[in-house]
Design an enzyme around this catalytic site. Sequence first.
Site, PDB file in Angstrom:
ATOM      1  N   HIS A  14      -7.474 -26.464  19.388  1.00  0.00           N
ATOM      2  CA  HIS A  14      -8.504 -27.056  18.333  1.00  0.00           C
ATOM      3  C   HIS A  14      -9.330 -28.073  18.968  1.00  0.00           C
ATOM      4  O   HIS A  14      -9.789 -29.096  18.371  1.00  0.00           O
ATOM      5  CB  HIS A  14      -8.057 -27.443  17.086  1.00  0.00           C
ATOM      6  CG  HIS A  14      -7.275 -26.388  16.327  1.00  0.00           C
ATOM      7  ND1 HIS A  14      -7.580 -25.382  15.641  1.00  0.00           N
ATOM      8  CD2 HIS A  14      -5.919 -26.000  16.551  1.00  0.00           C
ATOM      9  CE1 HIS A  14      -6.726 -24.353  15.103  1.00  0.00           C
ATOM     10  NE2 HIS A  14      -5.587 -24.995  15.965  1.00  0.00           N
ATOM     11  N   LYS A  66     -26.523 -41.658  36.924  1.00  0.00           N
ATOM     12  CA  LYS A  66     -26.201 -40.249  36.340  1.00  0.00           C
ATOM     13  C   LYS A  66     -25.940 -39.490  37.445  1.00  0.00           C
ATOM     14  O   LYS A  66     -26.449 -39.350  38.450  1.00  0.00           O
ATOM     15  CB  LYS A  66     -27.303 -39.611  35.447  1.00  0.00           C
ATOM     16  CG  LYS A  66     -27.307 -40.303  34.169  1.00  0.00           C
ATOM     17  CD  LYS A  66     -27.869 -39.546  33.023  1.00  0.00           C
ATOM     18  CE  LYS A  66     -26.999 -38.565  32.686  1.00  0.00           C
ATOM     19  NZ  LYS A  66     -27.653 -37.587  31.687  1.00  0.00           N
ATOM     20  N   SER A  86     -30.217 -38.064  38.101  1.00  0.00           N
ATOM     21  CA  SER A  86     -31.554 -38.181  37.000  1.00  0.00           C
ATOM     22  C   SER A  86     -32.732 -39.035  37.562  1.00  0.00           C
ATOM     23  O   SER A  86     -32.427 -40.068  38.274  1.00  0.00           O
ATOM     24  CB  SER A  86     -31.027 -38.818  35.714  1.00  0.00           C
ATOM     25  OG  SER A  86     -32.062 -39.378  35.036  1.00  0.00           O
TER      26      SER A  86
END
Length: 465
Positions: A163, A290, A284
């Site tokens: 989960h 990034k 980016s």
Amino acid sequence: MTDKKTKANTLWGGRFEGGVSDIMEKINASIDFDKILYRQDIKGSIEHCKMLVTTDIISSEDGIAIQNGLRQIEGEIDAGDFEFSAALEDIHMNIEARLTEIIGSTAGRLHTARSRNDQVATDFKLWVRDACDQADEALKALQFVLINKAEENADVIIPGFTHLQNAQPVTFGHHLMAYFEMFTRDRARFADARKRLNECPLGAAALAGTSFPIDRHQTAKALGFDRPTYNSMDSVSDRDFALEFLSAASISAIHVSRLAEEMVMWSCAQFKFIQMSDSFTTGSSIMPQKRNPDAAELCRGKSGRIIGSLNSLLITMKGLVLTFSKDMQEDKEVTFDAVETYSLIIAAMTGMVEDMKVNADHMKKATEVGFITATDLADWVVRVLGLPFRNAHHITGSLVALAEKKGCDLDGLTLEEMQQVEPKITKEVFNVLSVESSVGSRVSFGGTAPSEVLKQVALAKERIG
Ligand code: ARG
């Protein structure tokens, strides 16, 4: 209303007065995509021709002229020296028309006891068979990379999730070997599809077989098939082989997609479990810090396209009466696209796994939350105190609640605090609360202990074939 062509098709136009409209040519022609089948088509034609000679259906001189012409055409197409024509619809008629140019009307003898229906089924099967072999090779390379990474990381500890909640600590090598298993099953699926497809449709002719004394066993054998297909109608109407390939590719693509998703997650700032290499990431244009996991995202994204191909062909085939219908020409573009896409994502995943840098400290840190060794504690209560597992589960639950209240992990509780919940607990319990002892204890076959992972790695090296 439409712009009519004046001349009928020379290969099938005997009973037609005029030519087809431009729109008809556009909707009908498959040459733009089925030219990729030229090698299979020529190979099939050469073996068909040889068989026509051995069965005395055509003369050996004609046979030689046809085969030489076909080889010349193969050379021309290889060299990019062949002019494909949409007016000639498909690869089969393009090649036959060129053969007629080269050797004259003798070319027309090649199509004796054959139809484009069994011809295309044969070509396409040969092509899909190669695609199965390529998929197997590519998957094997990916498996090798996974095995190596797993071996290097056999004792690196990460949180195992259920989960997406910390469940139990596992080793990263174990996690990677889970994918080895998926790709093993994928290879078996491709191998199985290949085995089932390996019956030759050639000689089924249009749908009913032929009155010529052909030898279907000869052509089947020469083309590497196990045997001829048993039913001429099924031969020309069956596309199960493409569907099976696409099913296997779809299932495999979702395995790639799941691993890709994990890599996207593992590489984000909140996880920092891995770093992906420059080769498979991009920056980016606005945010200089990034590193975007584009290749992984595209593996995930492109899996949808492969599943789309499977859906497309399933829907095309559903409800078609026997035998061949032109709808079936729609089998190719989706299959070709799926094969190209699949091979690309497997190659990208192989590179990404090979290049990824593992950040063992961050992985370990992530296990220090969420009471990840609670099961070990419960197991200890069963093993040492002799209580039933359900009682042990309850006791452990109370200890987790206590630790939560205190704001510490399970090993942050004192023995006295534990004994308030269950007086029989001894200080030995602390030996099982570390993540190292947790993973180290899971030595059951296929378990996550580093020793077991190394055993599985050794077995995998034998199993990989
Ligand atoms: N180009 C067709 C295909 O891709 C094969 C031709 C069979 N066509 C026919 N009209 N009988 O399936």
